[in-house]
Design an enzyme around this catalytic site. Structure first.
Site, PDB file in Angstrom:
ATOM      1  N   GLU A   1       0.851  -1.355   0.158  1.00 59.03           N
ATOM      2  CA  GLU A   1      -0.051  -0.059   0.028  1.00 59.03           C
ATOM      3  C   GLU A   1       0.746   1.309  -0.184  1.00 59.03           C
ATOM      4  O   GLU A   1       0.736   2.202   0.819  1.00 59.03           O
ATOM      5  CB  GLU A   1      -1.067  -0.015   1.028  1.00 59.03           C
ATOM      6  CG  GLU A   1      -1.744  -1.235   1.028  1.00 59.03           C
ATOM      7  CD  GLU A   1      -3.362  -1.081   1.970  1.00 59.03           C
ATOM      8  OE1 GLU A   1      -3.205  -0.130   2.937  1.00 59.03           O
ATOM      9  OE2 GLU A   1      -3.970  -1.899   1.780  1.00 59.03           O
TER      10      GLU A   1
ATOM     11  N   TYR B   1     -11.485  -3.574   1.307  1.00 59.17           N
ATOM     12  CA  TYR B   1     -12.280  -3.877   2.433  1.00 59.17           C
ATOM     13  C   TYR B   1     -13.724  -3.579   2.152  1.00 59.17           C
ATOM     14  O   TYR B   1     -14.196  -2.733   2.889  1.00 59.17           O
ATOM     15  CB  TYR B   1     -11.655  -3.262   3.815  1.00 59.17           C
ATOM     16  CG  TYR B   1     -10.433  -3.763   4.176  1.00 59.17           C
ATOM     17  CD1 TYR B   1     -10.485  -5.017   5.043  1.00 59.17           C
ATOM     18  CD2 TYR B   1      -9.175  -3.602   3.359  1.00 59.17           C
ATOM     19  CE1 TYR B   1      -9.298  -5.643   5.390  1.00 59.17           C
ATOM     20  CE2 TYR B   1      -8.023  -4.116   3.762  1.00 59.17           C
ATOM     21  CZ  TYR B   1      -8.031  -5.418   4.578  1.00 59.17           C
ATOM     22  OH  TYR B   1      -6.999  -5.912   4.972  1.00 59.17           O
TER      23      TYR B   1
HETATM   24  C1  GCB Z   1      -4.597  -2.773   5.074  1.00 61.95           C
HETATM   25  C2  GCB Z   1      -3.316  -2.690   5.381  1.00 61.95           C
HETATM   26  C3  GCB Z   1      -3.158  -3.794   6.672  1.00 61.95           C
HETATM   27  C4  GCB Z   1      -3.995  -3.506   7.783  1.00 61.95           C
HETATM   28  C5  GCB Z   1      -5.533  -3.745   7.155  1.00 61.95           C
HETATM   29  C6  GCB Z   1      -6.588  -3.307   8.183  1.00 61.95           C
HETATM   30  O1  GCB Z   1      -5.023  -2.352   3.924  1.00 61.95           O
HETATM   31  O2  GCB Z   1      -2.579  -3.524   4.484  1.00 61.95           O
HETATM   32  O3  GCB Z   1      -1.853  -3.621   7.210  1.00 61.95           O
HETATM   33  O4  GCB Z   1      -3.911  -4.058   8.902  1.00 61.95           O
HETATM   34  O5  GCB Z   1      -5.783  -2.910   5.872  1.00 61.95           O
HETATM   35  O6  GCB Z   1      -7.009  -4.187   8.934  1.00 61.95           O
HETATM   36  O7  GCB Z   1      -7.012  -2.109   8.180  1.00 61.95           O
END
Ligand code: GCB
Length: 642
Positions: free
Chosen positions: A436, A489
């Site tokens: 990222e 997400y």
């Molecule tokens: C992401 C990151 C990771 C985080 C995750 C989260 O995109 O790459 O390091 O822990 O999201 O759970 O927010």
């Protein structure tokens, strides 16, 4: 410059003193001996009003136990130091800490040849003294470093080793961070990445010997053709007289199956008819087959000078614009993003924990994971080689926001060190250059072109990737990588509480990445936080039911994408719950694990297990475990038949 930040730059100025040769894992042999320096060390934090106290008072010249104006703690090595004591100040300390211990060097090692001191890693930067003399410095955590210490040791006597370790992260460290000062004068480490900034001597410390003339490095690349395996090797050595290199390949039963030719040059190709290939877990009944590449350095009279045995696997990795192939068979990666993280020891190497983790990986039917967001311990990688787990090997560049030349140099260094360490591992099937990074900025384009070119200069046998969080339309780096990876997400940071839109969003986005870049696509992260034991039906955000449904919606998308032919992997975020910095968005850490931090399954783990084994059966005809489904009911008994 602020006196408090001087340490890190002091440490870095002497970096050139570290060793530039190979970084072979320490192994005993007829010509090599080893002593572990793991155990309980002394540990001291300088007084808050004088962070440079250790340097001012030359702590490296005396035993830390003799200090009277600071507290001396016992500190286990390997371990992160943060969660060992009961002090919040130590947990959240920013800057230097000091370690030391005494150790004995056998008299028989005097004039044995060379003695080396090797650290599996120290996070983040460190300086090391032996008997008061500086022997090496190293910057960047999660990677090994070593120095020859032959002339610094007292033989047949007690010696003192001292380590100064600095955890400060600034804009020019990998990863980046920022230090703020509170009104009280206390320093606070800020960082945008989402895992706790554990620090200390977190991997093994080893003292070992080599002869004066010795094998410095071994590089291996393998190929397969039909049932023949090829092992292309190159040996580098240091010798002040003429030597030859005899190379033998030994199978698991101890049979020599191939040997270097009569000239015993330090390079060559071994041909192995009817080779046992290294296969990923579930693709073959005997995954992870390892041979031993035995390298012997011989004098012109045939006397053995040095000997080193390197485990290797014979396999090929190839890729197209739609697929990734191992031994010419397409693979679908199903696994996790992970962390080195556990209660008390933080990121410290812990053998019971890592064996438990692999048992869970096998139980759940995963075949791959990414070493998010830094290189994992060599002992962890060894097990991946042995069990046939495919690894996307990531360097420590995470969430990079500011791009400039000095950072680029360090980023490239981290990759050089990583590739030097892991180049011979069959489990490593891809290099991840970053997680990222803020690749929406135009400056990221030239930066990542250089980073990827750098990887390609070091290794053309594996594909490259970057785990992207930017959208397909504003990313500046994906044109350079071989495989496109994205983290998203859905149902969590986007549309939290609403799961129905997930399949459409995931299919749409993955397809857009492929259409724009014409490369295979992996979803490297998806998931949602889940508090173990929280239940709601219908599902509600943070509950175990919500995590299960969020996953199922993704599974639908993944199956639709698999049918399109370019989608090559799904990685749930995360294998287990893990600790983060203190923030109101994290209840005791990140809870997106499908296992708890103590490695017990949430409902989602049972759910994921059914999918991963279904994939294994469908794709590789693997036979599924007998306890995958619990007995529910027998055949229906029709009343009339009674
Ligand atoms: C992401 C990151 C990771 C985080 C995750 C989260 O995109 O790459 O390091 O822990 O999201 O759970 O927010």
């Amino acid at each position: 410059m602020d006196r408090r930040f001087l340490i890190l730059s002091l440490l870095l100025q002497v970096k050139s003193e570290t060793h530039h040769g190979g970084i072979l894992y320490p192994r005993q042999s007829e010509t090599r001996q080893m002593v572990s320096l793991d155990g309980l060390w002394n540990f001291v934090v300088p007084q808050a009003n004088n962070p440079l106290q250790g340097f001012d008072e030359h702590w490296y010249k005396r035993h830390l136990k003799e200090l009277t104006d600071v507290e001396v703690y016992m500190m286990p090595v390997p371990s992160s130091y943060n969660d060992i004591t009961t002090s919040g100040q130590i947990r959240d300390h920013v800057g230097l800490v000091w370690y030391d211990r005494k150790f004995f060097v056998p008299k028989s090692w005097y004039q044995i040849g060379r003695v080396w001191l090797r650290f599996g890693s120290v996070s983040y930067a460190s300086q090391v003294w032996i008997n008061g003399q500086l022997v090496m410095s190293h910057e960047i955590g999660h990677l090994p470093f070593l120095a020859e210490v032959t002339n610094f040791l007292k033989y047949g006597k007690e010696n003192l080793i001292t380590v100064a370790c600095d955890n400060t992260l600034l804009s020019d460290t990998v990863p980046q961070g920022k230090v703020d000062e509170l009104e009280t004068g206390r320093l606070v480490q800020l960082y945008s990445f989402d895992f706790f900034n554990y620090a200390g001597i977190d991997r093994p410390v080893t003292l070992y010997t080599t002869p004066k003339n010795y094998i410095d490095d071994i590089s291996v690349a393998t190929e397969v053709d039909g049932d023949v395996g090829f092992v292309d090797y190159k040996i580098t050595y240091i010798s002040d007289f003429n030597v030859t290199c005899r190379v033998s390949l030994i199978d698991k039963k101890g049979n020599v199956v191939a040997m270097s030719d009569e000239y015993d040059e330090p390079y060559g190709i071994l041909e192995v008819p009817n080779a046992h290939f290294w296969w990923p877990y579930l693709m073959d009944p005997n995954p992870g087959y390892l041979y031993t590449l035995q390298v012997e350095l011989l004098s012109e009279y045939g006397d053995l000078i040095d000997k080193y045995s390197q485990p290797i696997g014979i396999r090929s990795v190839t890729w197209t614009n739609t697929s990734l192939l191992i031994n010419n068979r397409p693979v679908y990666l199903h696994g996790f993003g992970r962390h080195e993280d556990s209660d008390i020891r933080g990121k410290g190497l812990d053998l019971p924990l890592i064996v438990r983790d692999y048992n869970l990986i096998k139980w759940i039917g995963a075949n791959a994971y990414r070493t998010s967001h830094y290189p994992y311990a060599e002992e962890i990688m060894d097990l991946a080689d042995e069990l046939g787990i495919m690894i996307i090997d990531e360097c420590p560049s995470v969430n990079t926001e500011f791009f400039f030349d000095t950072l680029l140099v360090k980023h490239k260094n981290s990759l050089t060190e990583l590739i030097k360490r892991d180049k011979n591992r069959p489990s490593v099937i891809m290099w991840s250059a970053a997680n990222e990074p803020r690749t929406q900025y135009p400056i990221a384009k030239s930066y990542f072109k250089e980073v990827i070119d750098h990887i390609k200069n070091l290794d053309i046998t594996r594909p490259t990737t970057i785990a992207e969080a930017q959208s397909v339309n504003n990313v500046e780096s994906s044109e350079f990588v071989d495989i496109v990876s994205f983290n998203r997400y859905n149902g969590w940071y986007a549309n939290g509480g609403n799961l129905d839109a997930i399949p459409l969003s995931v299919v749409g986005e993955a397809t857009a990445w492929h259409e724009k870049f014409n490369k295979p696509v992996i979803m490297q992260e998806y998931g949602g936080d889940t508090l173990e034991g929280l239940h709601f039906t219908p599902e509600f955000i943070w509950s175990e039911e919500y995590q299960v449904h969020l996953m199922s919606k993704h599974f639908q998308a993944f199956d639709e994408l698999r049918a399109k032919g370019f989608f090559i992997g799904e990685f749930i975020w995360n294998f287990a719950d893990f600790k983060t910095a203190q923030t109101y968005t994290r209840v005791g850490g990140n809870k997106k694990g499908i296992f708890t931090r103590s490695r017990q399954p949430k409902s989602s783990a049972h759910h994921l297990r059914k999918r991963y084994w279904a994939l294994a059966r469908q794709l590789y005809n693997a036979s599924v475990p007998s306890d995958l489904y619990n007995y529910v009911a027998g055949p229906v008994v029709v009343h009339d038949e009674l």
